[in-house]
Design a protein around this motif. Structure first.
Motif, PDB file in Angstrom:
ATOM      1  N   TRP A  36       0.918  -1.252  -0.090  1.00  0.00           N
ATOM      2  CA  TRP A  36       0.009  -0.017   0.092  1.00  0.00           C
ATOM      3  C   TRP A  36       1.061   1.067   0.025  1.00  0.00           C
ATOM      4  CZ3 TRP A  36       0.753  -3.303   3.815  1.00  0.00           C
ATOM      5  CH2 TRP A  36       1.279  -2.991   5.217  1.00  0.00           C
ATOM      6  N   TYR A  37       0.386   2.451  -0.302  1.00  0.00           N
ATOM      7  CA  TYR A  37       0.945   3.590  -0.522  1.00  0.00           C
ATOM      8  C   TYR A  37       0.540   4.744   0.514  1.00  0.00           C
ATOM      9  CZ  TYR A  37       2.457   1.088  -4.571  1.00  0.00           C
ATOM     10  OH  TYR A  37       3.042   0.055  -5.461  1.00  0.00           O
ATOM     11  N   LYS A  38       1.514   5.375   0.741  1.00  0.00           N
ATOM     12  CA  LYS A  38       1.066   6.816   1.611  1.00  0.00           C
ATOM     13  C   LYS A  38       1.692   8.015   1.034  1.00  0.00           C
ATOM     14  CE  LYS A  38      -0.686   3.931   4.767  1.00  0.00           C
ATOM     15  NZ  LYS A  38      -2.109   4.119   5.568  1.00  0.00           N
ATOM     16  N   CYS A  39       1.139   8.953   1.263  1.00  0.00           N
ATOM     17  CA  CYS A  39       1.791  10.272   0.842  1.00  0.00           C
ATOM     18  C   CYS A  39       2.398  10.949   2.205  1.00  0.00           C
ATOM     19  CB  CYS A  39       0.835  11.273   0.129  1.00  0.00           C
ATOM     20  SG  CYS A  39       1.435  12.912   0.046  1.00  0.00           S
ATOM     21  N   GLU A  40       3.449  11.282   2.359  1.00  0.00           N
ATOM     22  CA  GLU A  40       4.112  12.068   3.312  1.00  0.00           C
ATOM     23  C   GLU A  40       3.641  13.580   3.662  1.00  0.00           C
ATOM     24  OE1 GLU A  40       8.504  11.533   3.088  1.00  0.00           O
ATOM     25  OE2 GLU A  40       8.300   9.777   4.271  1.00  0.00           O
ATOM     26  N   ALA A  41       3.364  14.160   2.542  1.00  0.00           N
ATOM     27  CA  ALA A  41       2.819  15.467   2.769  1.00  0.00           C
ATOM     28  C   ALA A  41       1.330  15.634   3.245  1.00  0.00           C
ATOM     29  CB  ALA A  41       2.757  16.009   1.314  1.00  0.00           C
ATOM     30  N   TYR A  42       0.708  14.480   3.000  1.00  0.00           N
ATOM     31  CA  TYR A  42      -0.942  14.357   3.578  1.00  0.00           C
ATOM     32  C   TYR A  42      -0.700  13.617   4.966  1.00  0.00           C
ATOM     33  CZ  TYR A  42      -5.757  13.203   4.004  1.00  0.00           C
ATOM     34  OH  TYR A  42      -6.944  13.208   4.504  1.00  0.00           O
ATOM     35  N   GLY A  43       0.040  12.755   5.053  1.00  0.00           N
ATOM     36  CA  GLY A  43       0.003  12.102   6.495  1.00  0.00           C
ATOM     37  C   GLY A  43       0.231  10.620   6.413  1.00  0.00           C
ATOM     38  N   VAL A  44       0.895  10.049   7.274  1.00  0.00           N
ATOM     39  CA  VAL A  44       0.993   8.537   7.297  1.00  0.00           C
ATOM     40  C   VAL A  44       0.527   7.947   8.634  1.00  0.00           C
ATOM     41  CG1 VAL A  44       2.733   6.796   7.360  1.00  0.00           C
ATOM     42  CG2 VAL A  44       3.123   8.733   5.608  1.00  0.00           C
ATOM     43  N   SER A  45      -0.164   6.975   8.592  1.00  0.00           N
ATOM     44  CA  SER A  45      -0.678   6.392   9.646  1.00  0.00           C
ATOM     45  C   SER A  45      -0.749   4.856   9.469  1.00  0.00           C
ATOM     46  CB  SER A  45      -2.028   7.110  10.210  1.00  0.00           C
ATOM     47  OG  SER A  45      -2.980   6.560   9.506  1.00  0.00           O
ATOM     48  N   SER A  46      -1.228   4.122  10.444  1.00  0.00           N
ATOM     49  CA  SER A  46      -1.636   2.842  10.075  1.00  0.00           C
ATOM     50  C   SER A  46      -2.926   2.549   9.702  1.00  0.00           C
ATOM     51  CB  SER A  46      -1.236   1.921  11.420  1.00  0.00           C
ATOM     52  OG  SER A  46      -2.042   2.317  12.647  1.00  0.00           O
ATOM     53  N   SER A  47      -3.596   3.489   9.660  1.00  0.00           N
ATOM     54  CA  SER A  47      -5.119   3.216   9.236  1.00  0.00           C
ATOM     55  C   SER A  47      -5.331   3.470   7.719  1.00  0.00           C
ATOM     56  CB  SER A  47      -5.782   4.506   9.599  1.00  0.00           C
ATOM     57  OG  SER A  47      -6.931   4.672   9.041  1.00  0.00           O
ATOM     58  N   THR A  50      -5.252   7.001   5.296  1.00  0.00           N
ATOM     59  CA  THR A  50      -4.068   7.546   4.655  1.00  0.00           C
ATOM     60  C   THR A  50      -3.739   6.934   3.596  1.00  0.00           C
ATOM     61  OG1 THR A  50      -2.703   6.747   6.274  1.00  0.00           O
ATOM     62  CG2 THR A  50      -3.571   8.996   6.861  1.00  0.00           C
ATOM     63  N   ASP A  51      -4.243   5.727   3.064  1.00  0.00           N
ATOM     64  CA  ASP A  51      -3.569   4.879   1.922  1.00  0.00           C
ATOM     65  C   ASP A  51      -4.131   6.073   0.728  1.00  0.00           C
ATOM     66  OD1 ASP A  51      -3.407   2.802   3.422  1.00  0.00           O
ATOM     67  OD2 ASP A  51      -4.768   1.718   2.546  1.00  0.00           O
ATOM     68  N   TRP A  52      -2.906   5.724  -0.287  1.00  0.00           N
ATOM     69  CA  TRP A  52      -3.116   6.809  -1.251  1.00  0.00           C
ATOM     70  C   TRP A  52      -2.955   5.943  -2.507  1.00  0.00           C
ATOM     71  CZ3 TRP A  52      -3.589  11.555   0.077  1.00  0.00           C
ATOM     72  CH2 TRP A  52      -3.652  12.581  -0.976  1.00  0.00           C
ATOM     73  N   ALA A  53      -3.493   6.776  -3.601  1.00  0.00           N
ATOM     74  CA  ALA A  53      -3.636   5.929  -4.911  1.00  0.00           C
ATOM     75  C   ALA A  53      -2.495   6.817  -5.677  1.00  0.00           C
ATOM     76  CB  ALA A  53      -4.785   6.553  -5.757  1.00  0.00           C
ATOM     77  N   LYS A  54      -1.592   5.771  -6.470  1.00  0.00           N
ATOM     78  CA  LYS A  54      -0.641   6.119  -7.071  1.00  0.00           C
ATOM     79  C   LYS A  54      -1.134   7.026  -8.444  1.00  0.00           C
ATOM     80  CE  LYS A  54       1.189   2.353  -8.149  1.00  0.00           C
ATOM     81  NZ  LYS A  54       2.286   1.182  -8.858  1.00  0.00           N
TER      82      LYS A  54
END
Length: 100
Positions: A36-47, A50-54
Motif C-alpha cells: 500500500w502507498y502513503k503520501c508523506e505530505a498528506y500524512g502517514v498512519s497505520s489506518s 491515509t492510503d494513497w492512490a498512485k
C-alpha cells in the motif's frame, strides 16, 4: 473519501496536471502481505484512511521533499481546522421549539 484527500492536497498546495503521485518522492510504499502507498505530505498512519492512490494527479509539492520541509502533514492541519457552523436555518428546514 479518496477524492476528498487529493482535492484537499490540490487546494492546499496547487495542482500539477502533467504529473502523477506515483512519480513523486513523497509517495512511500509499505509491504507486508500486500503493498500500500502513503503520501508523506498528506500524512502517514497505520489506518486505511491515509492510503494513497498512485494514479492521483500530483499536487504542487511534486518532488519537493516534505520531510526536509519540516511542516505539519495536511491531515493534521485538517483535524485542527474548525468546521463552519451555519448561523441561520436553511430554507425549508424544520425547526422545533420547546414549550413548558
Amino acid at each position: 473519501m479518496a477524492l476528498r484527500k487529493i482535492k484537499a492536497m490540490h487546494k492546499e498546495y496547487g495542482l500539477l496536471e502533467s504529473r502523477q503521485c506515483k512519480d513523486c518522492c513523497n509517495l512511500k510504499s509499505y509491504t507486508q502481505n500486500r503493498t500500500w502507498y502513503k503520501c508523506e505530505a498528506y500524512g502517514v498512519s497505520s489506518s486505511e484512511a491515509t492510503d494513497w492512490a498512485k494514479s492521483n494527479i500530483a499536487c504542487g509539492l511534486f518532488d519537493v521533499s516534505f520531510t526536509e520541509m519540516k511542516r505539519m502533514p495536511l491531515i493534521e492541519k485538517l483535524k485542527r481546522t474548525t468546521k463552519k457552523v451555519e448561523d441561520k436555518p436553511i430554507d425549508g428546514q424544520i425547526s422545533l421549539e420547546v414549550t413548558e
